[in-house]
Write a protein that holds these residues in place. Structure first.
Motif, PDB file in Angstrom:
ATOM      1  N   ILE A 256      -1.459  -3.365  -1.942  1.00 45.13           N
ATOM      2  CA  ILE A 256      -0.202  -2.450  -1.800  1.00 45.13           C
ATOM      3  C   ILE A 256       0.029  -2.228  -3.168  1.00 45.13           C
ATOM      4  O   ILE A 256       0.591  -0.849  -3.465  1.00 45.13           O
ATOM      5  CB  ILE A 256       0.632  -3.252  -0.952  1.00 45.13           C
TER       6      ILE A 256
ATOM      7  N   ALA B  84       0.153   1.715  -4.590  1.00 38.39           N
ATOM      8  CA  ALA B  84       1.156   2.428  -4.768  1.00 38.39           C
ATOM      9  C   ALA B  84       1.381   2.708  -6.095  1.00 38.39           C
ATOM     10  O   ALA B  84       1.954   3.923  -6.473  1.00 38.39           O
ATOM     11  CB  ALA B  84       2.631   1.573  -4.249  1.00 38.39           C
ATOM     12  N   SER B  85       0.986   2.010  -7.212  1.00 34.59           N
ATOM     13  CA  SER B  85       1.234   2.360  -8.440  1.00 34.59           C
ATOM     14  C   SER B  85      -0.098   2.912  -9.231  1.00 34.59           C
ATOM     15  O   SER B  85       0.111   3.851 -10.059  1.00 34.59           O
ATOM     16  CB  SER B  85       1.703   0.954  -9.186  1.00 34.59           C
TER      17      SER B  85
ATOM     18  N   MET C  45      12.395   8.479  -2.855  1.00 30.40           N
ATOM     19  CA  MET C  45      11.422   7.093  -3.227  1.00 30.40           C
ATOM     20  C   MET C  45      12.571   6.422  -4.215  1.00 30.40           C
ATOM     21  O   MET C  45      12.548   5.162  -4.284  1.00 30.40           O
ATOM     22  CB  MET C  45      10.372   7.296  -3.963  1.00 30.40           C
TER      23      MET C  45
ATOM     24  N   ASN D 159      13.447   2.603  -3.685  1.00 33.44           N
ATOM     25  CA  ASN D 159      13.718   1.520  -4.554  1.00 33.44           C
ATOM     26  C   ASN D 159      14.752   0.722  -4.689  1.00 33.44           C
ATOM     27  O   ASN D 159      14.919  -0.548  -4.874  1.00 33.44           O
ATOM     28  CB  ASN D 159      13.286   2.168  -5.729  1.00 33.44           C
TER      29      ASN D 159
ATOM     30  N   SER E 226       7.113   0.677  -6.665  1.00 27.73           N
ATOM     31  CA  SER E 226       7.980   1.852  -6.345  1.00 27.73           C
ATOM     32  C   SER E 226       8.079   2.941  -7.223  1.00 27.73           C
ATOM     33  O   SER E 226       8.021   4.060  -6.968  1.00 27.73           O
ATOM     34  CB  SER E 226       8.973   1.308  -5.649  1.00 27.73           C
TER      35      SER E 226
ATOM     36  N   PHE F 249       5.111   4.995  -7.798  1.00 24.93           N
ATOM     37  CA  PHE F 249       4.769   5.599  -6.685  1.00 24.93           C
ATOM     38  C   PHE F 249       5.643   6.831  -6.729  1.00 24.93           C
ATOM     39  O   PHE F 249       5.278   8.047  -6.365  1.00 24.93           O
ATOM     40  CB  PHE F 249       4.771   4.903  -5.355  1.00 24.93           C
TER      41      PHE F 249
END
Length: 303
Positions: free
Chosen positions: A78, A82-83, A228, A232, A287, A290
């Motif tokens: 994950i 995401a990153s 987002m 976060n 996050s 992302f």
């Protein structure tokens, strides 16, 4: 007129005492009425919170009782998805390995399950309220003072009615965390939609888009980076609240920190605090990365 108390009238002299008695009576009436109301509607409260309790228990069981290597690989995957950054992924790997090495894996998984559920609930609640605030100035004027109260009122204060209504356990702790973590989602959803370029909105109007189409096809996609950021901040708020929530029965790292404070165990408090900081940094970096990817993607589409 009879006088006493250094020449003041009796009524004025006794006013503070009468006022204090009246306030005590009002407090007793309100507290008693509130408790009676909670007793009457407690079956409805239990039925309403049962699905949330089952969801939390199921996720906690999946996180804490699954083989650690499976949970480890899922979390690392994950973080990378995401990153898309090997540096952030490596940092997540080192953080999780360090947490396991100091013997806090189980407690960390309990905390992660709580933060995950609270974040999902906060986003589900905050997103539509933020959209409403963005689309109506009147709604914004009504909602913003409420958010100010939610963010400035000490968390210990709203723990009292939560505990009275729901008792001691995971659900009241989760509700307290959601109350604390929802305002950033609402504020940033409102901000993101309001910052969408007016020329883009006018172009959508020129093509005959309805309000619903403008929201889903224009405003929300263009405000995704800000949304987002809201998610976060919601995650960070939820993580910062788990220690306070441990006072009403939430386990995990927060409970350990509370025990360390009560017993003055410096090492125990430091290690659990380290675990909280480690997962907070991992969530934050993943996050944020992302969100930056989403921003670049939306800018390319807009161009």
């Amino acid at each position: 007129m009879a006088s006493s108390c250094w020449g003041l009238p009796t009524l004025l002299c006794e006013a503070p005492e009468l006022s204090s008695r009246s306030l005590r009576e009002i407090r007793r009436t309100v507290d008693g009425g509130f408790r009676d109301l909670v007793r009457e509607i407690s079956p409805l409260i239990d039925a309403a919170t049962a699905p949330l309790q089952r969801f939390l228990n199921g996720l906690e069981d999946a996180f804490a009782n699954s083989p650690w290597i499976i949970v480890f690989l899922v979390l690392v995957t994950i973080a990378y998805a995401a990153s898309r950054s090997w540096r952030i992924t490596l940092g997540t790997v080192l953080a999780l390995l360090a947490i396991g090495w100091v013997g806090l894996w189980q407690d960390t998984m309990v905390t992660l399950s709580m933060v995950t559920v609270c974040t999902i609930v906060a986003v589900i609640i905050g997103l539509p309220i933020g959209i409403l605030a963005a689309r109506s100035n009147r709604a914004e004027k009504l909602i913003m003072p409420i958010l100010d109260v939610m963010q400035t009122l000490p968390s210990f204060v709203y723990l009292i009615p939560v505990v009275v209504i729901f008792g001691i356990g995971k659900v009241p702790g989760m509700i307290a965390v959601v109350i604390y973590a929802t305002p950033p989602m609402i504020r940033l959803t409102n901000l993101g939609i309001r910052l969408v370029d007016k020329e883009v909105i006018e172009a959508a109007d020129a093509f005959g888009s309805s309000e619903r189409q403008k929201l889903w096809n224009v405003q929300l996609p263009l405000s995704l980076p800000t949304l987002m950021t809201g998610i976060n901040q919601t995650i960070m708020m939820a993580l910062s609240m788990v220690v306070v929530a441990s006072m009403v029965g939430v386990g995990g790292l927060g409970k350990n920190v509370l025990q360390a404070i009560n017993n003055q165990f410096f090492t125990m408090g430091f290690l659990n605090g380290f675990a909280l900081v480690a997962i907070a940094i991992a969530f934050d970096r993943a996050s944020q990365a992302f969100g930056q990817r989403l921003q670049k993607h939306t800018e390319v589409q807009h161009d």
